[in-house]
Design a protein around this motif. Sequence first.
Motif, PDB file in Angstrom:
ATOM      1  N   GLN A 260      16.693   2.750  -3.957  1.00  0.00           N
ATOM      2  CA  GLN A 260      17.563   2.748  -2.782  1.00  0.00           C
ATOM      3  C   GLN A 260      17.232   1.620  -1.802  1.00  0.00           C
ATOM      4  N   GLY A 261      16.078   0.946  -2.000  1.00  0.00           N
ATOM      5  CA  GLY A 261      15.700  -0.165  -1.140  1.00  0.00           C
ATOM      6  C   GLY A 261      15.110   0.233   0.198  1.00  0.00           C
ATOM      7  N   ASP A 262      14.834   1.521   0.404  1.00  0.00           N
ATOM      8  CA  ASP A 262      14.323   1.966   1.699  1.00  0.00           C
ATOM      9  C   ASP A 262      12.814   2.192   1.702  1.00  0.00           C
ATOM     10  N   LYS A 263      12.170   2.191   0.527  1.00  0.00           N
ATOM     11  CA  LYS A 263      10.740   2.429   0.419  1.00  0.00           C
ATOM     12  C   LYS A 263      10.100   1.353  -0.458  1.00  0.00           C
ATOM     13  N   ILE A 264       8.817   1.145  -0.262  1.00  0.00           N
ATOM     14  CA  ILE A 264       8.028   0.272  -1.121  1.00  0.00           C
ATOM     15  C   ILE A 264       6.786   1.036  -1.546  1.00  0.00           C
ATOM     16  N   MET A 265       6.579   1.118  -2.833  1.00  0.00           N
ATOM     17  CA  MET A 265       5.350   1.697  -3.374  1.00  0.00           C
ATOM     18  C   MET A 265       4.392   0.546  -3.673  1.00  0.00           C
ATOM     19  N   PHE A 266       3.093   0.763  -3.424  1.00  0.00           N
ATOM     20  CA  PHE A 266       2.139  -0.310  -3.650  1.00  0.00           C
ATOM     21  C   PHE A 266       0.767   0.257  -3.969  1.00  0.00           C
ATOM     22  N   SER A 267      -0.096  -0.608  -4.462  1.00  0.00           N
ATOM     23  CA  SER A 267      -1.478  -0.239  -4.753  1.00  0.00           C
ATOM     24  C   SER A 267      -2.372  -0.689  -3.603  1.00  0.00           C
ATOM     25  N   SER A 268      -3.444   0.062  -3.354  1.00  0.00           N
ATOM     26  CA  SER A 268      -4.371  -0.255  -2.279  1.00  0.00           C
ATOM     27  C   SER A 268      -5.742   0.306  -2.613  1.00  0.00           C
ATOM     28  N   ASN A 269      -6.796  -0.352  -2.081  1.00  0.00           N
ATOM     29  CA  ASN A 269      -8.140   0.225  -2.192  1.00  0.00           C
ATOM     30  C   ASN A 269      -8.660   0.657  -0.828  1.00  0.00           C
ATOM     31  N   ARG A 270      -7.755   0.970   0.079  1.00  0.00           N
ATOM     32  CA  ARG A 270      -8.148   1.337   1.448  1.00  0.00           C
ATOM     33  C   ARG A 270      -8.865   2.688   1.525  1.00  0.00           C
ATOM     34  N   ASP A 271      -8.802   3.484   0.469  1.00  0.00           N
ATOM     35  CA  ASP A 271      -9.514   4.759   0.428  1.00  0.00           C
ATOM     36  C   ASP A 271     -10.796   4.686  -0.385  1.00  0.00           C
ATOM     37  N   GLY A 272     -11.256   3.462  -0.678  1.00  0.00           N
ATOM     38  CA  GLY A 272     -12.471   3.301  -1.453  1.00  0.00           C
ATOM     39  C   GLY A 272     -12.257   3.412  -2.947  1.00  0.00           C
ATOM     40  N   ARG A 273     -11.025   3.436  -3.370  1.00  0.00           N
ATOM     41  CA  ARG A 273     -10.654   3.490  -4.786  1.00  0.00           C
ATOM     42  C   ARG A 273      -9.279   2.855  -4.909  1.00  0.00           C
ATOM     43  N   ASP A 274      -8.860   2.563  -6.121  1.00  0.00           N
ATOM     44  CA  ASP A 274      -7.520   2.033  -6.341  1.00  0.00           C
ATOM     45  C   ASP A 274      -6.547   3.198  -6.375  1.00  0.00           C
ATOM     46  N   THR A 275      -5.625   3.221  -5.435  1.00  0.00           N
ATOM     47  CA  THR A 275      -4.706   4.346  -5.320  1.00  0.00           C
ATOM     48  C   THR A 275      -3.318   3.848  -4.961  1.00  0.00           C
ATOM     49  N   LEU A 276      -2.344   4.747  -4.985  1.00  0.00           N
ATOM     50  CA  LEU A 276      -0.947   4.410  -4.767  1.00  0.00           C
ATOM     51  C   LEU A 276      -0.474   4.901  -3.412  1.00  0.00           C
ATOM     52  N   TYR A 277       0.249   4.039  -2.721  1.00  0.00           N
ATOM     53  CA  TYR A 277       0.817   4.353  -1.414  1.00  0.00           C
ATOM     54  C   TYR A 277       2.322   4.142  -1.442  1.00  0.00           C
ATOM     55  N   ILE A 278       3.015   4.810  -0.535  1.00  0.00           N
ATOM     56  CA  ILE A 278       4.437   4.563  -0.266  1.00  0.00           C
ATOM     57  C   ILE A 278       4.599   4.324   1.227  1.00  0.00           C
ATOM     58  N   MET A 279       5.384   3.302   1.578  1.00  0.00           N
ATOM     59  CA  MET A 279       5.687   3.024   2.983  1.00  0.00           C
ATOM     60  C   MET A 279       7.172   2.739   3.119  1.00  0.00           C
ATOM     61  N   ASN A 280       7.658   2.785   4.350  1.00  0.00           N
ATOM     62  CA  ASN A 280       9.032   2.370   4.602  1.00  0.00           C
ATOM     63  C   ASN A 280       9.165   0.879   4.341  1.00  0.00           C
ATOM     64  N   ALA A 281      10.383   0.429   4.125  1.00  0.00           N
ATOM     65  CA  ALA A 281      10.604  -0.969   3.769  1.00  0.00           C
ATOM     66  C   ALA A 281      10.203  -1.932   4.874  1.00  0.00           C
ATOM     67  N   ASP A 282      10.044  -1.442   6.106  1.00  0.00           N
ATOM     68  CA  ASP A 282       9.588  -2.303   7.190  1.00  0.00           C
ATOM     69  C   ASP A 282       8.078  -2.219   7.403  1.00  0.00           C
ATOM     70  N   GLY A 283       7.375  -1.517   6.500  1.00  0.00           N
ATOM     71  CA  GLY A 283       5.921  -1.430   6.577  1.00  0.00           C
ATOM     72  C   GLY A 283       5.391  -0.248   7.354  1.00  0.00           C
ATOM     73  N   THR A 284       6.267   0.566   7.944  1.00  0.00           N
ATOM     74  CA  THR A 284       5.814   1.697   8.742  1.00  0.00           C
ATOM     75  C   THR A 284       5.494   2.901   7.859  1.00  0.00           C
ATOM     76  N   ASP A 285       4.681   3.791   8.396  1.00  0.00           N
ATOM     77  CA  ASP A 285       4.350   5.087   7.785  1.00  0.00           C
ATOM     78  C   ASP A 285       3.818   4.987   6.356  1.00  0.00           C
ATOM     79  N   PRO A 286       2.789   4.164   6.107  1.00  0.00           N
ATOM     80  CA  PRO A 286       2.198   4.160   4.765  1.00  0.00           C
ATOM     81  C   PRO A 286       1.437   5.457   4.511  1.00  0.00           C
ATOM     82  N   GLU A 287       1.702   6.084   3.382  1.00  0.00           N
ATOM     83  CA  GLU A 287       1.066   7.352   3.038  1.00  0.00           C
ATOM     84  C   GLU A 287       0.627   7.330   1.583  1.00  0.00           C
ATOM     85  N   PRO A 288      -0.556   7.879   1.277  1.00  0.00           N
ATOM     86  CA  PRO A 288      -0.960   7.976  -0.135  1.00  0.00           C
ATOM     87  C   PRO A 288      -0.089   8.969  -0.877  1.00  0.00           C
TER      88      PRO A 288
END
Length: 263
Positions: A79-107
């Motif tokens: 739908q173009g409204d979310k971006i899923m991405f990988s991050s190691n911000r929790d001390g491991r490689d994990t998956l996050y989703i945020m709004n397309a403008d970068g707000t509200d990133p959540e694991p």
Amino acid sequence: MQKLSTHGIIWLFVAVMISLNGLPSLTQSELDPNLRIAYVSNRRGNEDIYLMTQNGEDDPIANLTSHPARDWSPVWSPQGDKIMFSSNRDGRDTLYIMNADGTDPEPIFEDETFNDYDASWSPDGSKIAFVSDRLGTGRELFTANSDGTDVISLVEFTNETTLKGDPIWSPDGQEIAFWELQNNGEIHLYRLTLDGGLIQLLTDRGPYNGSPAWVNDVIYFDTNREGLWYIYRMADNGDFPQGISTSGVNSGRVSVSPDGSRL
């Protein structure tokens, strides 16, 4: 743990748009400024996710993550409204989703200790396919709802002693294509049906094939079977593989525009 690349090297990305109707390039007037490209850059000292239009970096650039940890592999929701991405911000490689403008990133998977990688959205955005070490046997294939519920292992259909990566959904959401490391060290692409577990080898020339992108009845992928990395296309059953990128230069990591007309 560092992200495992199909190629075993660190890529520097230059986004190049090509038309699927055979044109080698696009003029400025053909580019839709409303379409956006999410990409990764380490220009501020670590890997962050950025946003630009098809006009390139002459347009304003948005840093979507701005986090001291590494963030990589952005994937747009259908739908173009979310971006899923990988991050190691929790001390491991994990998956996050945020709004397309970068707000509200959540694991996607909270309060867990395993590593997850290489996620992709199902065509309707309700599910994801990804790779995880949560079984303790290495990088295995899984599906889940996009909110992290109903995690399903696909290990019973694959070789659990091998590494796997880059799962991508078929256009009808009934199958997944992915790469698998072979016992001889080569990496090949496979196709797996989700309802019956039927698996099919798609590539038989090595040494490495990866990064599949499935558009209608065609699968695009990158391969170094000719020495350099080239973008290839083939029928979704593996027939008629054909190189489509410029010879003499490395190309790869294909992604597809929302309407399926651009790579």
